[in-house]
Write a protein that holds these residues in place. Structure first.
Motif, mmCIF file in Angstrom:
data_model
loop_
_atom_site.group_PDB
_atom_site.id
_atom_site.type_symbol
_atom_site.label_atom_id
_atom_site.label_comp_id
_atom_site.label_asym_id
_atom_site.label_seq_id
_atom_site.Cartn_x
_atom_site.Cartn_y
_atom_site.Cartn_z
ATOM 1 N N ILE A 176 -15.613 -30.297 38.701
ATOM 2 C CA ILE A 176 -15.369 -29.418 37.190
ATOM 3 C C ILE A 176 -15.712 -29.710 36.300
ATOM 4 C CG2 ILE A 176 -13.349 -30.543 35.294
ATOM 5 C CD1 ILE A 176 -11.228 -31.262 37.785
ATOM 6 N N HIS A 177 -16.754 -31.058 35.676
ATOM 7 C CA HIS A 177 -17.665 -31.006 35.188
ATOM 8 C C HIS A 177 -19.016 -30.360 34.943
ATOM 9 C CE1 HIS A 177 -21.528 -33.512 34.038
ATOM 10 N NE2 HIS A 177 -20.382 -34.409 32.824
ATOM 11 N N THR A 178 -18.930 -29.791 36.469
ATOM 12 C CA THR A 178 -20.031 -28.451 36.348
ATOM 13 C C THR A 178 -19.713 -27.225 35.926
ATOM 14 O OG1 THR A 178 -21.118 -29.688 38.067
ATOM 15 C CG2 THR A 178 -21.712 -27.079 37.898
ATOM 16 N N THR A 179 -18.573 -27.059 36.085
ATOM 17 C CA THR A 179 -17.334 -25.441 35.917
ATOM 18 C C THR A 179 -16.905 -25.988 34.841
ATOM 19 O OG1 THR A 179 -15.595 -25.960 37.259
ATOM 20 C CG2 THR A 179 -17.956 -25.153 38.228
ATOM 21 N N ALA A 180 -16.476 -26.717 34.031
ATOM 22 C CA ALA A 180 -15.534 -26.801 33.440
ATOM 23 C C ALA A 180 -13.557 -25.947 33.407
ATOM 24 C CB ALA A 180 -15.439 -26.210 31.502
ATOM 25 N N ASN B 187 -26.108 -25.216 30.342
ATOM 26 C CA ASN B 187 -25.657 -26.648 30.194
ATOM 27 C C ASN B 187 -25.925 -27.157 28.903
ATOM 28 O OD1 ASN B 187 -25.316 -28.215 32.350
ATOM 29 N ND2 ASN B 187 -26.888 -29.311 32.056
ATOM 30 N N VAL C 239 -21.836 -25.728 29.241
ATOM 31 C CA VAL C 239 -20.322 -26.142 30.102
ATOM 32 C C VAL C 239 -19.898 -27.362 29.521
ATOM 33 C CG1 VAL C 239 -22.188 -26.147 31.916
ATOM 34 C CG2 VAL C 239 -19.314 -25.419 31.800
ATOM 35 N N GLY C 240 -18.852 -27.239 29.303
ATOM 36 C CA GLY C 240 -18.181 -29.099 29.622
ATOM 37 C C GLY C 240 -17.786 -29.331 28.159
ATOM 38 N N PHE C 241 -17.052 -30.560 28.696
ATOM 39 C CA PHE C 241 -16.261 -31.828 27.563
ATOM 40 C C PHE C 241 -17.327 -32.187 26.274
ATOM 41 C CE2 PHE C 241 -14.798 -30.829 31.596
ATOM 42 C CZ PHE C 241 -13.813 -29.967 31.863
ATOM 43 N N VAL C 242 -17.983 -32.423 26.182
ATOM 44 C CA VAL C 242 -18.471 -33.212 24.558
ATOM 45 C C VAL C 242 -19.479 -32.037 23.538
ATOM 46 C CG1 VAL C 242 -19.802 -35.308 23.845
ATOM 47 C CG2 VAL C 242 -18.454 -34.930 26.336
ATOM 48 N N SER D 190 -17.118 -37.197 29.452
ATOM 49 C CA SER D 190 -17.224 -35.887 30.096
ATOM 50 C C SER D 190 -15.786 -36.588 31.162
ATOM 51 C CB SER D 190 -17.635 -35.231 30.750
ATOM 52 O OG SER D 190 -19.454 -34.855 29.530
ATOM 53 N N ARG E 101 -14.854 -24.012 26.642
ATOM 54 C CA ARG E 101 -15.579 -25.575 27.228
ATOM 55 C C ARG E 101 -16.700 -24.419 28.528
ATOM 56 N NH1 ARG E 101 -10.511 -29.075 28.681
ATOM 57 N NH2 ARG E 101 -10.852 -30.514 26.874
ATOM 58 N N LYS E 102 -16.350 -22.900 29.217
ATOM 59 C CA LYS E 102 -16.677 -22.853 30.142
ATOM 60 C C LYS E 102 -18.069 -21.895 30.255
ATOM 61 C CE LYS E 102 -13.317 -21.565 32.788
ATOM 62 N NZ LYS E 102 -12.290 -20.643 33.662
ATOM 63 N N GLY E 103 -18.498 -22.129 30.729
ATOM 64 C CA GLY E 103 -20.173 -21.197 30.939
ATOM 65 C C GLY E 103 -20.663 -21.868 31.973
#
Lengths: 212, 212
Positions: free
Chosen positions: B42-46, A138, A165-168, B17, A190-192
Motif C-alpha cells: 500500500i505504501h508503494t501504490t497508495a 516516487n 506516490v504515497g502519503f506524506v 507513511s 495519492r496515486k502514482g
C-alpha cells in the motif's frame, strides 16, 4: 477447477489489452491525444482511477512529443522508472534517461543539505545543459524541489510528469506543480508510481515514433 | 493558493507513511507477519485495494524470509522489478536477483517456441541450480509457464510472488497458481505490477534482516 486461458498470440496481447480498456472505460477516457497516455497508464496498473486522476496542461502531450523528437532527455527520481523507460525508442529520438539516486555525490549533498537524495537529484539535474523532461514517480520531495527550482528560474523543463506516490506531502507536491505555468501531466491525489512515470514516458515515445 | 507541506525529516517519511496507512486502513489489514507485506504494498501504490487483494498461502511469508536468510535468489520478469529490489539487503543475505528479459538467447527461444520472452525466461530460470523465489510482476505468460514447470516438477520455488498486472489472462494465471500446492503470495484480480513485486520482495528482505 477449470481455468480457461484466452488464446492470444504474443504480438497481440497489448492490442487486446487496449481493446478491453476501451470497452470497459471508453466513455471515461479523454478525447484527443491524451487518450493514449491514459490508456497506457491503465494498461500498466489495471487501475481505472487514472481515467479521472490524470490531468494535462494545455498541449502537454504535444509538447512532450515535440521535445522527445528534438532529442530531449528524461530525468527520473528512481532506478525503477529509468528501467521502465523504453531506452531504444528514446535513443532513436536522440535522448537518454538519467537517474542520479545512486550517485555517491548525491548522498553527500543530501546529508549536507538535510534533505532527501531525491531532492538533491533535482539540483544535479538542473545543471544539465540540455532540454529535459522530468518524470517524478516516487518522491514528493523531488517534485517540491523541482517546483522551487522552476520558480527560481534555475530549470525550464520541456514537460514535468508529476506522479509521485504515497502519503506524506504527495498531494501537496502535485498541487504545487499544478500552480506553476509549466507544461505538465499530473496524477492528482495519492496515486502514482515509477511504473506510471515510465508508462507516460513510453506513451509519449510511441507517439513520437508513430505520428507524422 | 496556500499549500501547506507537512514537516517530516527525510529519515522519518517512511515511518510517517506507515502510521497513516495504519490509521486509515488498520482494521482492513491482516494480523500477524503478513501485515508488514500488505502495508509495504500500500505504501508503494497508495492503493488500499491491496488490503483485500493480497492472499497468502499458509506460512508463505515465513518461508520466504527463511529462504532469503538461507541465501535464496530472486527471479523476476521485468527489469523494473529487478531495479526495485533492494540488492544491498539481498546481497547481505547471500542472494542475487535475475531478470533474463534482455538476454539475446531469450528472444531466440521465444521466437522458436512461438511464446513470449517472459515465458522463455521461466524456462531459463528453471535451469538455475539454486533456491529461488519467483517474483512475477508483469507477464501472465511468465506465471502460466512457471505453473507448468512447477506441475512438471522442473522447478520447485521456495516461494512464488504472483502479482502480474493487466487484462489478458492475468486473473486466470493467478487462479492457476492458487490451485498449486506451492508457497505463494498472490494479488488476486487484475492489479499488480513490477512495483508491487519489488515491494513484496523488499518487505520480506527487511523482515529477514530485522527479525531474530
Amino acid at each position: 477447477m477449470d481455468i480457461k486461458l484466452e488464446h492470444v498470440a504474443p504480438g497481440d496481447i497489448e492490442r487486446r489489452s487496449f481493446e478491453i480498456i476501451e470497452r470497459e472505460a471508453g466513455p471515461r477516457l479523454p478525447q484527443g491525444i491524451e487518450r493514449s497516455v491514459v490508456q497506457r497508464v491503465i494498461h500498466t496498473t489495471a487501475d481505472f482511477d487514472y481515467a479521472e486522476n490524470l490531468v494535462f496542461s494545455r498541449e502537454a502531450v504535444e509538447r512532450g512529443i515535440a521535445a522527445l523528437r528534438s532529442g530531449a532527455s528524461i530525468v527520473t527520481d528512481t532506478q525503477m522508472a529509468k528501467a521502465g523507460v523504453n531506452k531504444q525508442s528514446l535513443a532513436r529520438c536522440g535522448g537518454e534517461v538519467f537517474c542520479f539516486m545512486s550517485d555517491p555525490d548525491i548522498r553527500e549533498a543530501a546529508g549536507r543539505a538535510g534533505t532527501t537524495r531525491a531532492s538533491a537529484c533535482m539540483d544535479k539535474a538542473a545543471g544539465l545543459c540540455r532540454p529535459l523532461i522530468f518524470a517524478i514517480g516516487n518522491a514528493p520531495t523531488a517534485l517540491v524541489r523541482l517546483c522551487e527550482l522552476i520558480g527560481e528560474g534555475k530549470v525550464r523543463p520541456e514537460l514535468v510528469i508529476g506522479v509521485p506516490v504515497g502519503f506524506v506531502n504527495v498531494v501537496q507536491s502535485k498541487e504545487l506543480l499544478l500552480s506553476l505555468p509549466v507544461p505538465q501531466i499530473v496524477a492528482r491525489g495519492r496515486k502514482g508510481g515509477s511504473n506510471v512515470a515510465a508508462a507516460i514516458c513510453n506513451a509519449l515515445l510511441y507517439q513520437a515514433r508513430e505520428r507524422p
